[in-house]
Design an enzyme around this catalytic site. Structure first.
Site, PDB file in Angstrom:
ATOM      1  N   GLU A   1      51.770  20.448  30.520  1.00 25.11           N
ATOM      2  CA  GLU A   1      52.637  20.439  31.698  1.00 25.11           C
ATOM      3  C   GLU A   1      53.120  21.843  32.051  1.00 25.11           C
ATOM      4  O   GLU A   1      53.125  22.225  33.223  1.00 25.11           O
ATOM      5  CB  GLU A   1      53.849  19.521  31.469  1.00 25.11           C
ATOM      6  CG  GLU A   1      53.496  18.065  31.232  1.00 25.11           C
ATOM      7  CD  GLU A   1      53.358  17.693  29.757  1.00 25.11           C
ATOM      8  OE1 GLU A   1      53.570  16.520  29.429  1.00 25.11           O
ATOM      9  OE2 GLU A   1      53.032  18.587  28.932  1.00 25.11           O
TER      10      GLU A   1
ATOM     11  N   HIS B   1      52.334  23.845  26.381  1.00 27.03           N
ATOM     12  CA  HIS B   1      52.005  22.434  26.594  1.00 27.03           C
ATOM     13  C   HIS B   1      51.265  22.299  27.923  1.00 27.03           C
ATOM     14  O   HIS B   1      51.377  23.152  28.809  1.00 27.03           O
ATOM     15  CB  HIS B   1      53.265  21.587  26.623  1.00 27.03           C
ATOM     16  CG  HIS B   1      53.953  21.478  25.301  1.00 27.03           C
ATOM     17  ND1 HIS B   1      54.904  20.516  25.038  1.00 27.03           N
ATOM     18  CD2 HIS B   1      53.840  22.209  24.156  1.00 27.03           C
ATOM     19  CE1 HIS B   1      55.338  20.651  23.795  1.00 27.03           C
ATOM     20  NE2 HIS B   1      54.717  21.676  23.245  1.00 27.03           N
TER      21      HIS B   1
END
Length: 156
Positions: free
Chosen positions: A54, A52
Site C-alpha cells: 500500500e 508495504h
C-alpha cells in the site's frame, strides 16, 4: 471495471512480489476508473520495514500524479491494511479501501501484525476513509499458501 476486477490486479501484483522473493501483498490505486499505480511489498528487497504494498503504491501514485493528495482515489489491497498503511491511506486522502484477506490471515501466515481492524482504526481516528473488506477473500488467502510453497517464507 468492477471492484473485483481491480482487486484481481492487486492479487496479480502480489504474485509478482512472490515471484520476486517478496511477501504476498499487492495493491492498486484507481482514480476515475483508471489504474494510477500498482505495487507489491518490497520490504526484503529494499531493507525497509515500511515498504508495504500500500505504501509503495501510494508513493507511485503520488509521483505519477505529482501530488500527495490522492482524493477521489480507491486503493485495492490483497490484504487488510495494517495500521501504518491505513494511516498513509488517510494522509494521502484516499477515499476508499477495498481489501480481500483479513489482517488475521496475515498473522496466521506468520506476519507480526498489530491486530487492529482497519475499519475500527479509521472510525477511532475520525478518518473519512471508507473501508470495505472481504471481497475475493478466498482468492486473496491463497496468496499466503503460494508464498509458503514458493519457499519465500521470510515474514516480518
Amino acid at each position: 471495471m468492477t471492484d473485483a476486477d481491480f482487486l484481481r490486479q492487486a492479487i496479480a501484483a502480489a504474485r509478482e512480489g512472490i515471484a520476486a522473493g517478496q511477501s504476498p501483498f499487492g495493491a492498486v490505486i484507481v482514480r476515475d476508473g483508471k489504474v494510477i499505480a500498482m505495487a507489491h511489498n518490497t520490504v526484503w528487497r529494499d531493507t525497509d520495514p515500511t515498504a508495504h504494498a500500500e505504501v509503495n503504491c501510494i508513493r507511485s501514485a503520488s509521483k505519477a500524479l505529482q501530488t500527495i493528495d490522492l482524493s477521489g482515489s480507491v486503493l485495492y489491497s490483497s490484504c487488510e491494511p495494517c495500521p501504518m498503511c491505513l494511516s498513509a491511506i488517510h494522509w494521502a486522502r484516499i477515499g476508499r479501501v477495498v481489501y480481500g484477506a483479513g489482517i488475521g490471515d496475515a498473522a496466521a501466515a506468520g506476519f507480526s501484525e498489530l491486530r487492529v481492524p482497519a475499519r475500527e482504526l479509521a472510525k477511532m481516528g475520525g478518518s473519512s476513509v471508507s473501508v470495505d473488506g472481504g471481497l475475493l477473500v478466498d482468492e486473496c488467502r491463497v496468496l499466503f499458501q503460494e508464498f509458503q510453497k514458493a519457499g519465500a517464507t521470510r515474514t516480518y
